[in-house]
Design an enzyme around this catalytic site. Structure first.
Site, PDB file in Angstrom:
ATOM      1  N   GLY A  31     -82.481  29.797   1.848  1.00  0.00           N
ATOM      2  CA  GLY A  31     -81.440  30.401   2.678  1.00  0.00           C
ATOM      3  C   GLY A  31     -81.931  31.644   3.389  1.00  0.00           C
ATOM      4  O   GLY A  31     -81.417  32.734   3.176  1.00  0.00           O
ATOM      5  N   GLY A  35     -80.739  37.068   9.798  1.00  0.00           N
ATOM      6  CA  GLY A  35     -79.382  37.597   9.754  1.00  0.00           C
ATOM      7  C   GLY A  35     -78.657  37.305   8.455  1.00  0.00           C
ATOM      8  O   GLY A  35     -77.564  37.819   8.222  1.00  0.00           O
ATOM      9  N   ILE A  37     -78.375  37.108   4.101  1.00  0.00           N
ATOM     10  CA  ILE A  37     -78.722  37.966   2.974  1.00  0.00           C
ATOM     11  C   ILE A  37     -80.106  37.597   2.426  1.00  0.00           C
ATOM     12  O   ILE A  37     -80.923  38.463   2.128  1.00  0.00           O
ATOM     13  CB  ILE A  37     -77.661  37.849   1.865  1.00  0.00           C
ATOM     14  CG1 ILE A  37     -76.294  38.300   2.389  1.00  0.00           C
ATOM     15  CG2 ILE A  37     -78.047  38.675   0.649  1.00  0.00           C
ATOM     16  CD1 ILE A  37     -75.148  38.040   1.426  1.00  0.00           C
ATOM     17  N   GLY A  38     -80.367  36.295   2.321  1.00  0.00           N
ATOM     18  CA  GLY A  38     -81.659  35.853   1.799  1.00  0.00           C
ATOM     19  C   GLY A  38     -82.820  36.308   2.661  1.00  0.00           C
ATOM     20  O   GLY A  38     -83.854  36.751   2.150  1.00  0.00           O
ATOM     21  N   SER A 164     -70.647  34.496  -6.202  1.00  0.00           N
ATOM     22  CA  SER A 164     -69.684  35.211  -5.367  1.00  0.00           C
ATOM     23  C   SER A 164     -68.474  35.579  -6.213  1.00  0.00           C
ATOM     24  O   SER A 164     -68.187  34.937  -7.233  1.00  0.00           O
ATOM     25  CB  SER A 164     -69.242  34.303  -4.211  1.00  0.00           C
ATOM     26  OG  SER A 164     -68.114  34.822  -3.540  1.00  0.00           O
ATOM     27  N   TYR A 191     -65.195  25.842  -2.899  1.00  0.00           N
ATOM     28  CA  TYR A 191     -66.183  26.936  -2.862  1.00  0.00           C
ATOM     29  C   TYR A 191     -66.221  27.646  -4.213  1.00  0.00           C
ATOM     30  O   TYR A 191     -67.298  27.909  -4.762  1.00  0.00           O
ATOM     31  CB  TYR A 191     -65.821  27.924  -1.758  1.00  0.00           C
ATOM     32  CG  TYR A 191     -66.760  29.103  -1.663  1.00  0.00           C
ATOM     33  CD1 TYR A 191     -68.091  28.925  -1.272  1.00  0.00           C
ATOM     34  CD2 TYR A 191     -66.332  30.393  -1.961  1.00  0.00           C
ATOM     35  CE1 TYR A 191     -68.965  30.009  -1.182  1.00  0.00           C
ATOM     36  CE2 TYR A 191     -67.197  31.480  -1.868  1.00  0.00           C
ATOM     37  CZ  TYR A 191     -68.505  31.278  -1.479  1.00  0.00           C
ATOM     38  OH  TYR A 191     -69.366  32.355  -1.398  1.00  0.00           O
TER      39      TYR A 191
END
Length: 321
Positions: A31, A35, A37-38, A164, A191
């Site tokens: 990932g 742009g 996070i990874g 998350s 999710y």
């Protein structure tokens, strides 16, 4: 806990503090779209002389852009390898794992950061609900396929599964992970299920492999709108209490909005901070172990084992350690 870190610490700051642990490491991050996070974590890590940095994702052009950005901003760039990995295809996952296992040096740090969020109902190439199949099953299979190479080399591995606060939206629906083949689909419950699974996977890895040199952590990087939020509409964010009608974000401390660098910081701490080794299997928030912020079902060892067995069924392979 490393007292040098606070909730406001940035990726630049924590990677500088942990530079001694980063140096010489072989890290693989999924990932890494620019742009994301990874990618931001990969960029900060690259500044501190890891031996090898493997950027994994399904789009080779995006991977090349990420690589070019790192090379153009890093004075002493590590060896970078690009790995095509489609987590929604078990065939792609097996091919990617075989490639990683062919590298001269085994990986030492694995960051499972890729994912999808609140997407319309769909299934993976193998018929699994897309969010569960990509966010959990894909990483479950890939991690287990590269583990034997690490263990056979007498090496150590730290696995980081990006979860998350969305895990609070629900547990793993063991009897109906596919929401009645989509007929009862709720994108947020789906999710939540996948993010709970990320946490339970970390619990399982810690339980099964801690005596073999494997550490695993899950984390909530904080709230931020990156490409993963592409399925969200402004009306949804206003209804959720995240956004005002004028499009500005509501800065309530409970929402834990983070800058991109701050979200990457927790990934880097979870990946490299040696002071948390004694908390193997834990959940982290804002750079510290924070199991009290987790729902009980998401850290429950019984649920973890049940998920492991279900995951083995879905990939058609058993992993015994």
């Amino acid at each position: 806990m490393n007292m040098a870190f606070s909730a406001q610490s940035t990726g630049e700051e924590v990677s500088q503090i942990l530079s001694g642990q980063i140096k010489g490491s072989n890290a693989l991050i999924t990932g890494v779209t620019p742009g994301s996070i990874g990618f931001t974590a990969a960029l900060h890590i690259s500044q501190h002389k890891p031996n090898l940095l493997i950027l994994a994702g399904r789009n080779i052009s995006s991977l090349k852009t990420a690589q070019d950005t790192i090379l153009s901003t890093t004075a002493h760039a590590p060896t970078i390898k690009l790995l095509v990995l489609d987590l929604s295809s078990q065939e792609s996952i097996r091919q990617a794992a075989a490639e990683v296992n062919s590298y001269p040096d085994p990986i030492t740090h694995l960051v499972n950061s890729a994912g999808v969020m609140a997407s319309p109902y769909a299934t993976t190439a193998d018929g699994i609900e897309l969010q569960f199949g990509t966010n959990h099953i894909g990483h479950f299979l890939f991690t287990n396929l590269v583990l034997p190479r690490v263990l056979s080399s007498a090496g150590t591995l730290r696995v980081v599964n990006v979860s998350s606060a969305g895990h609070k939206r629900g547990p793993v629906r063991f009897d109906d992970i596919g929401f009645n083949n989509g007929q009862d689909y709720d994108k947020w419950a789906a999710y939540g299920q996948s993010k709970t699974a990320n946490m339970l996977f970390s619990v399982s890895l810690a339980q099964k492999l801690s005596d073999k040199g494997v550490e695993a952590f899950s984390l909530y990087p904080g709230r931020i709108l990156t490409g993963i939020a592409r399925h969200l509409k402004d009306e949804e964010m206003m209804k959720a209490g995240w956004m005002r009608e004028d499009g500005s974000l509501i800065q309530d401390p409970k929402l834990n909005w983070r800058s991109l660098s701050q979200t990457a910081a927790t990934l880097i701490v979870a990946t490299y901070d040696g002071s948390i080794s004694g908390r193997n299997g834990s959940y982290m928030v804002n750079n510290v172990v924070s199991n009290g912020d987790a729902e009980e079902y998401a850290l429950d060892p019984v649920n973890a084992e049940r998920l492991w067995m279900l995951s083995e069924e879905l990939v058609g392979q058993k992993f015994t350690y």
